[in-house]
Scaffold this motif. Structure first.
Motif, PDB file in Angstrom:
ATOM      1  N   LYS A 171       0.837  -1.207   0.000  1.00  9.61           N
ATOM      2  CA  LYS A 171       0.000   0.000   0.000  1.00  9.61           C
ATOM      3  C   LYS A 171       0.868   1.251   0.000  1.00  9.61           C
ATOM      4  O   LYS A 171       0.549   2.241  -0.686  1.00  9.61           O
ATOM      5  CB  LYS A 171      -0.924  -0.025   1.217  1.00  9.61           C
ATOM      6  N   GLY A 174       1.866   2.049  -3.358  1.00  9.65           N
ATOM      7  CA  GLY A 174       0.774   2.369  -4.275  1.00  9.65           C
ATOM      8  C   GLY A 174       0.294   1.193  -5.093  1.00  9.65           C
ATOM      9  O   GLY A 174      -0.314   1.377  -6.155  1.00  9.65           O
ATOM     10  N   ARG A 229       9.790   7.889  -8.376  1.00 12.36           N
ATOM     11  CA  ARG A 229       9.420   6.534  -7.961  1.00 12.36           C
ATOM     12  C   ARG A 229      10.086   5.469  -8.830  1.00 12.36           C
ATOM     13  O   ARG A 229       9.600   4.338  -8.914  1.00 12.36           O
ATOM     14  CB  ARG A 229       7.894   6.371  -8.022  1.00 12.36           C
ATOM     15  N   ASP A 232      11.104   2.009  -7.028  1.00 10.78           N
ATOM     16  CA  ASP A 232      10.120   1.248  -6.258  1.00 10.78           C
ATOM     17  C   ASP A 232      10.375  -0.257  -6.341  1.00 10.78           C
ATOM     18  O   ASP A 232      10.222  -0.985  -5.357  1.00 10.78           O
ATOM     19  CB  ASP A 232       8.706   1.557  -6.747  1.00 10.78           C
TER      20      ASP A 232
END
Length: 335
Positions: A171, A174, A229, A232
């Motif tokens: 979470k 994302g 990002r 990630d």
């Protein structure tokens, strides 16, 4: 005995028929993932209502696939707990109602005992005794297992369990619900060692688990990136490696402590491919997993666990039981 298994502990409706002579005859699983996706997690009231809609149709489906009628059943096993109280009550009510109308026994099964015994659905099945790692939802447990109902707790969850840490970290990144499988997929494209997170509580002899601090380390790494990002996948890989390393370390210590040569791994995180690969590489240890479809919540594991207890003569009265919290180590052998 032909046993109908009913699993409704959370957000999956699982039904199965298990025959003590022929093995698993049929199983069905309905996942509520799409129902809860918009909320980023399980909404208990919605879960309960959906179980009510699915239970009877799925019961008819598994009986039809097994070429049986309700009158051919010799017993019913249902998940008594732990789980969401409303969801548990839907399955327990159906089980007790069917059992009363058919004049057959219905028996509540501990959800984690179902997971623990799920590898017995496979061939070859593990023989008792063995050490067991259960990594399911909010539970990360290490057990010494001498037989059905003969369980000694070796290590427990102190805060976030492995499954919770996977979902919460996903979470933060994302990723869609359910987060655990999505994070594992993202980690496949990450660079090993690009992010080095701690291996919680591996610097002390305890077999307990604590993953909340690891989740916080990931949060800080994400914030340090700012709006970029691009890393990630590296963060996901670093997180997954930290969890897997921790679980493997704890399993090795449990096997040494109990002098067992067999290890059973069950629960949702037990489907993780990297964890399976690492545990299979342990020297001089036989490792047993259920197939991935039986790592998540399912009716087959409940039918099997119930069958083992019912064939041993265990019975209970007609009271509808749902126990949201109950320790696995509190169970007794079937009598």
């Amino acid at each position: 005995m032909r046993i109908l298994g009913i699993e409704t502990s959370c957000d999956e409706t699982g039904l199965a028929v298990y025959d003590t002579e022929r093995g698993l005859l049929s199983h069905r699983l309905y996942s509520q993932t799409k129902l809860h996706d918009a909320y980023g997690g399980v909404v208990p009231e919605l879960a309960s209502r959906d179980h009510v809609l699915r239970l009877l149709p799925l019961t008819d489906e598994v009986l039809q696939e097994a070429a049986l009628t309700r009158r051919d059943l010799d017993g019913i096993a249902y998940t008594e707990g732990p789980g969401l109280i409303g969801a548990l009550l839907t399955g327990a009510t159906l089980a007790k109602t069917l059992a009363w109308t058919l004049d057959i026994p219905a028996l509540g099964v501990h959800h984690l005992e179902g997971h623990l015994l799920a590898p017995l659905l496979e061939t070859p099945a593990p023989a008792f005794p063995f050490a067991a790692l259960i990594v399911s939802g909010g539970h990360s447990l290490l057990m010494d297992v001498r037989g059905v109902g003969q369980y000694e707790l070796l290590g427990d969850t102190l805060d976030d369990a492995a499954g919770e840490a996977f979902d919460k970290t996903a979470k933060l990144l994302g990723l869609p619900y359910p987060g655990g499988p999505a994070l594992a997929r993202l980690a496949e494209s990450g660079t090993p060692g690009a992010f080095k997170f701690s291996r919680p509580m591996t610097d002390r002899p305890t077999l307990d688990f604590s993953f909340s601090g690891l989740k916080t380390q990931v949060l800080l790494a994400i914030k340090a990136q700012g709006e970029d990002r691009s890393r990630d996948a590296d963060i996901a890989r670093g997180f997954e490696d930290a969890v897997v390393d921790t679980l493997v370390w704890k399993c090795r210590r449990a096997l040494e402590q109990t002098a067992r040569s067999r290890l059973v791994v069950a629960g949702g995180v037990g489907a993780n491919l990297r964890l399976r690969e690492r545990l299979r590489a342990l020297p001089n240890i036989e490792v047993y997993f259920p197939r991935p479809m039986f790592c998540t919540d399912n009716g087959a594991m409940i039918a099997l666990a119930g069958a083992l207890r019912l064939t041993a003569g265990q019975r209970e009265d007609a009271v509808i039981r749902a126990t949201p919290r109950r320790e696995l180590a509190s169970l007794s052998p079937p009598v």
